[in-house]
Write a protein that holds these residues in place. Sequence first.
Motif, PDB file in Angstrom:
ATOM      1  N   MET A  36       0.863  -1.197   0.000  1.00 12.18           N
ATOM      2  CA  MET A  36       0.000   0.000   0.000  1.00 12.18           C
ATOM      3  C   MET A  36       0.890   1.235   0.000  1.00 12.18           C
ATOM      4  N   ASP A  37       0.671   2.160  -0.905  1.00 17.03           N
ATOM      5  CA  ASP A  37       1.516   3.341  -0.979  1.00 17.03           C
ATOM      6  C   ASP A  37       0.729   4.635  -0.924  1.00 17.03           C
ATOM      7  N   SER A  38      -0.555   4.548  -0.599  1.00 15.95           N
ATOM      8  CA  SER A  38      -1.362   5.751  -0.420  1.00 15.95           C
ATOM      9  C   SER A  38      -2.179   5.590   0.845  1.00 15.95           C
ATOM     10  N   VAL A  39      -2.752   6.690   1.305  1.00 18.48           N
ATOM     11  CA  VAL A  39      -3.478   6.673   2.568  1.00 18.48           C
ATOM     12  C   VAL A  39      -4.926   7.028   2.321  1.00 18.48           C
ATOM     13  N   PRO A  40      -5.821   6.031   2.261  1.00 13.55           N
ATOM     14  CA  PRO A  40      -7.233   6.312   2.014  1.00 13.55           C
ATOM     15  C   PRO A  40      -7.817   7.207   3.098  1.00 13.55           C
ATOM     16  N   GLY A  41      -8.665   8.153   2.700  1.00  9.20           N
ATOM     17  CA  GLY A  41      -9.346   8.993   3.663  1.00  9.20           C
ATOM     18  C   GLY A  41      -8.499  10.107   4.247  1.00  9.20           C
ATOM     19  N   LYS A  42      -7.277  10.245   3.752  1.00 10.99           N
ATOM     20  CA  LYS A  42      -6.406  11.292   4.278  1.00 10.99           C
ATOM     21  C   LYS A  42      -6.911  12.660   3.836  1.00 10.99           C
ATOM     22  N   PRO A  43      -6.825  13.684   4.706  1.00 10.29           N
ATOM     23  CA  PRO A  43      -7.235  15.031   4.301  1.00 10.29           C
ATOM     24  C   PRO A  43      -6.330  15.584   3.203  1.00 10.29           C
ATOM     25  N   GLN A  44      -6.631  16.784   2.771  1.00 12.60           N
ATOM     26  CA  GLN A  44      -5.924  17.382   1.642  1.00 12.60           C
ATOM     27  C   GLN A  44      -4.411  17.306   1.814  1.00 12.60           C
ATOM     28  N   GLN A  45      -3.748  16.824   0.780  1.00 15.25           N
ATOM     29  CA  GLN A  45      -2.309  16.618   0.831  1.00 15.25           C
ATOM     30  C   GLN A  45      -1.584  17.842   0.288  1.00 15.25           C
ATOM     31  N   ILE A  46      -0.625  18.354   1.053  1.00 15.70           N
ATOM     32  CA  ILE A  46       0.135  19.506   0.571  1.00 15.70           C
ATOM     33  C   ILE A  46       1.454  19.076  -0.055  1.00 15.70           C
ATOM     34  N   ILE A  47       1.942  17.883   0.322  1.00 15.65           N
ATOM     35  CA  ILE A  47       3.140  17.323  -0.298  1.00 15.65           C
ATOM     36  C   ILE A  47       2.739  16.027  -0.988  1.00 15.65           C
ATOM     37  N   GLU A  48       3.064  15.918  -2.261  1.00 14.21           N
ATOM     38  CA  GLU A  48       2.767  14.704  -3.028  1.00 14.21           C
ATOM     39  C   GLU A  48       4.042  14.200  -3.676  1.00 14.21           C
ATOM     40  N   ILE A  49       4.344  12.948  -3.425  1.00 22.88           N
ATOM     41  CA  ILE A  49       5.549  12.313  -3.963  1.00 22.88           C
ATOM     42  C   ILE A  49       5.110  11.161  -4.849  1.00 22.88           C
ATOM     43  N   SER A  50       5.626  11.094  -6.057  1.00 24.44           N
ATOM     44  CA  SER A  50       5.238  10.004  -6.960  1.00 24.44           C
ATOM     45  C   SER A  50       6.423   9.577  -7.820  1.00 24.44           C
ATOM     46  N   GLY A  51       6.564   8.270  -7.976  1.00 25.50           N
ATOM     47  CA  GLY A  51       7.607   7.716  -8.832  1.00 25.50           C
ATOM     48  C   GLY A  51       9.018   8.090  -8.419  1.00 25.50           C
ATOM     49  N   LEU A  52       9.225   8.403  -7.148  1.00 29.63           N
ATOM     50  CA  LEU A  52      10.538   8.879  -6.697  1.00 29.63           C
ATOM     51  C   LEU A  52      11.528   7.718  -6.610  1.00 29.63           C
ATOM     52  N   GLN A  53      12.677   7.901  -7.230  1.00 29.50           N
ATOM     53  CA  GLN A  53      13.730   6.893  -7.186  1.00 29.50           C
ATOM     54  C   GLN A  53      15.061   7.594  -6.947  1.00 29.50           C
ATOM     55  N   VAL A  54      15.905   6.966  -6.142  1.00 23.73           N
ATOM     56  CA  VAL A  54      17.222   7.533  -5.835  1.00 23.73           C
ATOM     57  C   VAL A  54      18.276   6.461  -6.053  1.00 23.73           C
ATOM     58  N   HIS A  55      19.327   6.824  -6.779  1.00 20.91           N
ATOM     59  CA  HIS A  55      20.454   5.928  -7.031  1.00 20.91           C
ATOM     60  C   HIS A  55      21.737   6.568  -6.512  1.00 20.91           C
ATOM     61  N   ALA A  56      22.626   5.735  -6.011  1.00 20.34           N
ATOM     62  CA  ALA A  56      23.984   6.144  -5.683  1.00 20.34           C
ATOM     63  C   ALA A  56      24.906   5.351  -6.598  1.00 20.34           C
ATOM     64  N   GLY A  57      25.289   5.948  -7.715  1.00 17.24           N
ATOM     65  CA  GLY A  57      26.016   5.208  -8.725  1.00 17.24           C
ATOM     66  C   GLY A  57      25.112   4.090  -9.254  1.00 17.24           C
ATOM     67  N   PRO A  58      25.608   2.863  -9.321  1.00 14.12           N
ATOM     68  CA  PRO A  58      24.781   1.759  -9.825  1.00 14.12           C
ATOM     69  C   PRO A  58      23.804   1.211  -8.777  1.00 14.12           C
ATOM     70  N   ARG A  59      23.969   1.610  -7.528  1.00 19.80           N
ATOM     71  CA  ARG A  59      23.139   1.062  -6.444  1.00 19.80           C
ATOM     72  C   ARG A  59      21.885   1.899  -6.260  1.00 19.80           C
ATOM     73  N   GLN A  60      20.737   1.232  -6.227  1.00 22.03           N
ATOM     74  CA  GLN A  60      19.483   1.939  -5.999  1.00 22.03           C
ATOM     75  C   GLN A  60      19.189   1.987  -4.503  1.00 22.03           C
ATOM     76  N   ILE A  61      18.790   3.180  -4.024  1.00 23.10           N
ATOM     77  CA  ILE A  61      18.487   3.372  -2.604  1.00 23.10           C
ATOM     78  C   ILE A  61      16.987   3.360  -2.363  1.00 23.10           C
ATOM     79  N   LEU A  62      16.235   4.065  -3.209  1.00 26.43           N
ATOM     80  CA  LEU A  62      14.780   4.135  -3.091  1.00 26.43           C
ATOM     81  C   LEU A  62      14.152   3.793  -4.433  1.00 26.43           C
ATOM     82  N   ARG A  63      12.993   3.112  -4.373  1.00 28.66           N
ATOM     83  CA  ARG A  63      12.330   2.694  -5.600  1.00 28.66           C
ATOM     84  C   ARG A  63      10.849   3.050  -5.576  1.00 28.66           C
ATOM     85  N   ASN A  64      10.432   3.799  -6.589  1.00 27.33           N
ATOM     86  CA  ASN A  64       9.021   4.074  -6.861  1.00 27.33           C
ATOM     87  C   ASN A  64       8.238   4.504  -5.620  1.00 27.33           C
ATOM     88  N   ILE A  65       8.754   5.527  -4.946  1.00 28.08           N
ATOM     89  CA  ILE A  65       8.099   6.028  -3.739  1.00 28.08           C
ATOM     90  C   ILE A  65       6.883   6.861  -4.118  1.00 28.08           C
TER      91      ILE A  65
END
Length: 278
Positions: free
Chosen positions: A1-30
């Motif tokens: 689950m990556d969303s919060v049902p019933g949550k009030p209005q969102q002021i910060i929205e993050i989608s498809g966030l990915q972070v790599h350090a060289g060839p190593r992936q740190i975060l995937r599809n946040i």
Amino acid sequence: MDSVPGKPQQIIEISGLQVHAGPRQILRNIKLGIPGHSAFALVGPSGAGKSTLLRCINRLVELTPGLRVSGEVRLHGRLVTGPGVDVDELRCRIGMLFQQPVVFPKSVFQNVVFGTRHHGRVHRRDWPEVAERALTEASLWNEVKDRLHEPALRLSVGQQQRLCLARAMAVDPEVILMDEPTSALDPRSTEAIEELILRLKTHRTIVVVTHNLDQARRVADWVSCLCVRDGVGEVAESGCCSDLFEKPQVGEVAAFFRSASRYAASVEGPVTPGATLE
């Protein structure tokens, strides 16, 4: 689950966030939505990328050489990496409190007004008023009002952390990011920071990374648990704090909660109300 049902209005929205350090992936599809005027906790095992995710929100991640970021972070619907975005202005709107107090070798007063002075938003004659307001909001004014021109490094570690919070609030941020803000503090100072979070979230948005599940229960309205899958951090489950802790729907989240509770019990013994698990 990556969303919060019933949550009030969102002021910060993050989608498809990915972070790599060289060839190593740190975060995937946040994918996350963070509502205003609330406290949102990021929890999860070490190495899940919680602090990296936090730094993506106000682009502090860009100060770490070798990290590559893709995906979207929006504040009020506007990309924080969009054309024309002033990074200094963004970091005024989205302040940051680190694990260890970052105090400049200056006076208490100079520390508080550092950002205000840098951005030139307020006339010099108004700095004392700004300092008093920020220190009061950080519950530090009564302790330092007679020490404003003494070196800030003379303050206790707990006072230094609240001084850093006052410095962030002096520029009137809408959002405050907190990265393990109490892990270096004693129980009394931890309690003071938690009380501040509870008070601040009534008119600001707090996003806090914490390894302390009891702390998340005490201060957070919403919580997101990151887990490590194939060596990469992902959002495993998000939801209302009480619901998620009571009835996690994802097996690895439930397993993390159980292991974290067992570890805390082995280190600290029986947990009493208000105790902190460091």
